[in-house]
Write a protein that holds these residues in place. Structure first.
Motif, short mmCIF file in Angstrom:
data_model
loop_
_atom_site.label_atom_id
_atom_site.label_comp_id
_atom_site.label_asym_id
_atom_site.label_seq_id
_atom_site.Cartn_x
_atom_site.Cartn_y
_atom_site.Cartn_z
N GLY A 86 8.16 6.29 6.42
CA GLY A 86 7.59 6.58 5.12
C GLY A 86 8.56 7.07 4.06
N GLY A 87 8.03 7.74 3.07
CA GLY A 87 8.82 8.31 2.01
C GLY A 87 9.05 7.34 0.87
N GLU A 88 9.46 7.90 -0.26
CA GLU A 88 9.68 7.11 -1.47
C GLU A 88 10.76 6.06 -1.30
OE1 GLU A 88 8.09 6.80 -4.37
OE2 GLU A 88 6.58 8.18 -3.61
N GLU A 89 11.84 6.40 -0.63
CA GLU A 89 12.93 5.45 -0.44
C GLU A 89 12.46 4.23 0.35
OE1 GLU A 89 17.12 5.49 1.85
OE2 GLU A 89 16.81 7.15 0.44
N GLU B 274 10.21 2.08 -1.91
CA GLU B 274 11.00 1.28 -2.87
C GLU B 274 11.66 0.10 -2.17
OE1 GLU B 274 11.09 1.35 -6.14
OE2 GLU B 274 9.64 2.99 -6.08
N HIS B 275 12.14 0.32 -0.95
CA HIS B 275 12.74 -0.77 -0.17
C HIS B 275 11.70 -1.87 0.08
CE1 HIS B 275 15.20 -2.86 2.75
NE2 HIS B 275 14.22 -2.77 3.62
N GLN B 276 10.50 -1.48 0.45
CA GLN B 276 9.44 -2.44 0.72
C GLN B 276 9.04 -3.19 -0.55
OE1 GLN B 276 8.38 -3.30 3.79
NE2 GLN B 276 10.01 -1.92 4.41
N VAL B 277 9.00 -2.50 -1.68
CA VAL B 277 8.68 -3.16 -2.95
C VAL B 277 9.74 -4.21 -3.28
CG1 VAL B 277 8.50 -2.81 -5.45
CG2 VAL B 277 7.29 -1.28 -3.89
N ASN B 278 11.00 -3.86 -3.10
CA ASN B 278 12.07 -4.81 -3.37
C ASN B 278 11.99 -6.03 -2.46
OD1 ASN B 278 13.15 -3.33 -5.49
ND2 ASN B 278 14.49 -2.16 -4.14
N ARG B 279 11.70 -5.81 -1.18
CA ARG B 279 11.53 -6.94 -0.25
C ARG B 279 10.36 -7.81 -0.66
NH1 ARG B 279 11.40 -5.14 5.80
NH2 ARG B 279 10.88 -7.33 5.95
N ALA B 280 9.26 -7.17 -1.09
CA ALA B 280 8.07 -7.93 -1.52
C ALA B 280 8.40 -8.77 -2.75
CB ALA B 280 6.92 -6.97 -1.81
N ARG B 281 9.11 -8.20 -3.70
CA ARG B 281 9.48 -8.95 -4.91
C ARG B 281 10.35 -10.16 -4.55
NH1 ARG B 281 10.63 -3.56 -8.32
NH2 ARG B 281 8.50 -3.26 -9.08
N GLU B 282 11.28 -9.97 -3.63
CA GLU B 282 12.13 -11.08 -3.18
C GLU B 282 11.29 -12.16 -2.50
OE1 GLU B 282 15.06 -9.26 -0.68
OE2 GLU B 282 16.05 -8.26 -2.36
N ASN B 283 10.33 -11.74 -1.69
CA ASN B 283 9.45 -12.68 -1.00
C ASN B 283 8.62 -13.48 -1.99
OD1 ASN B 283 8.21 -13.85 1.31
ND2 ASN B 283 6.52 -12.41 1.14
N VAL B 284 8.04 -12.81 -2.97
CA VAL B 284 7.24 -13.51 -3.98
C VAL B 284 8.12 -14.44 -4.80
CG1 VAL B 284 5.84 -13.19 -6.08
CG2 VAL B 284 5.40 -11.78 -4.06
N ALA B 285 9.32 -13.98 -5.17
CA ALA B 285 10.25 -14.83 -5.93
C ALA B 285 10.60 -16.09 -5.15
CB ALA B 285 11.51 -14.03 -6.29
N ALA B 286 10.79 -15.96 -3.85
CA ALA B 286 11.09 -17.14 -3.02
C ALA B 286 9.91 -18.10 -3.01
CB ALA B 286 11.45 -16.70 -1.60
N ASP C 202 0.86 -1.19 0.00
CA ASP C 202 0.00 0.00 0.00
C ASP C 202 0.89 1.24 0.00
OD1 ASP C 202 -1.80 2.07 0.44
OD2 ASP C 202 -3.03 0.88 1.80
N ARG C 203 1.17 1.74 -1.18
CA ARG C 203 2.09 2.87 -1.36
C ARG C 203 1.67 4.08 -0.55
NH1 ARG C 203 2.93 7.47 -3.71
NH2 ARG C 203 4.93 7.96 -4.65
N ASP C 204 0.41 4.46 -0.66
CA ASP C 204 -0.07 5.66 0.04
C ASP C 204 0.11 5.53 1.55
OD1 ASP C 204 -0.76 6.80 -2.37
OD2 ASP C 204 -2.85 6.14 -2.25
N ARG C 205 -0.20 4.37 2.07
CA ARG C 205 -0.07 4.13 3.51
C ARG C 205 1.40 4.20 3.95
NH1 ARG C 205 -2.12 -1.40 6.28
NH2 ARG C 205 -1.60 -0.91 8.41
N LEU C 206 2.30 3.62 3.14
CA LEU C 206 3.71 3.63 3.49
C LEU C 206 4.33 5.01 3.40
CD1 LEU C 206 5.08 0.40 1.78
CD2 LEU C 206 4.89 0.85 4.22
N VAL C 207 4.01 5.73 2.34
CA VAL C 207 4.62 7.05 2.13
C VAL C 207 4.18 8.04 3.20
CG1 VAL C 207 4.71 9.02 0.54
CG2 VAL C 207 5.01 6.70 -0.33
N ARG C 208 2.93 7.92 3.66
CA ARG C 208 2.42 8.85 4.67
C ARG C 208 2.64 8.38 6.10
NH1 ARG C 208 -3.36 9.02 3.25
NH2 ARG C 208 -2.97 7.87 1.37
#
Length: 142
Positions: A52-55, A58-70, A41-47
């Motif tokens: 929060g914040g964009e950085e 992006e970190h959370q998205v990368n962790r999620a991608r790694e989790n799904v890949a696993a 939830d981008r809006d929830r994380l950024v606020r």
């Protein structure tokens, strides 16, 4: 009852990992496919007042991608027909309404709670929403 398309929501928590393994066991026993989704939830994380914040997003998205890949790697290792994706949006709406209709899901498998401390106190708010609103069967794994 026979299931052909199983949706499992993951978030990196122990309960979500157990839900994924339960979905794989069911899929193997019924020749079903598994669709693994982690929603950010981008809006929830950024606020968020906790970093929060964009950085952080992006970190959370990368962790999620790694989790799904696993999860994909594990499912394939088990011989399961498994697909997966990381999506931005509301986990409750996506898992409870939109994705089951889009992918013609007949079973949703979720952990009882997620990573949030508040959710660990009760049945997770997302799990509860999905239970009440899903157009198909729901399995909550503890």
């Amino acid at each position: 009852m026979t299931y052909k398309r199983i949706l499992v929501g993951v978030d990196g928590s122990e309960q979500a990992t157990r839900a994924f393994h339960a979905a794989c066991e069911l899929a193997a026993s019924q020749s079903a496919s598994v669709h693994v989704v982690q929603v950010i939830d981008r809006d929830r994380l950024v606020r968020s007042p906790y970093g929060g914040g964009e950085e952080f997003y992006e970190h959370q998205v990368n962790r999620a991608r790694e989790n799904v890949a696993a999860c994909l790697a594990e499912g394939r290792r088990l011989g399961i027909d498994v697909q997966g994706e990381t999506i931005s949006g509301s986990a409750s709406l996506l898992l409870g309404r939109e994705l089951p209709k889009e992918y013609e899901i007949d079973l949703i498998v979720l952990g009882s709670t997620g990573l949030s401390a508040v959710e660990r106190l009760l049945l997770g708010s997302r799990s509860n929403y999905v239970l009440r609103n899903a157009p198909c069967d729901v399995l909550i794994v503890r």
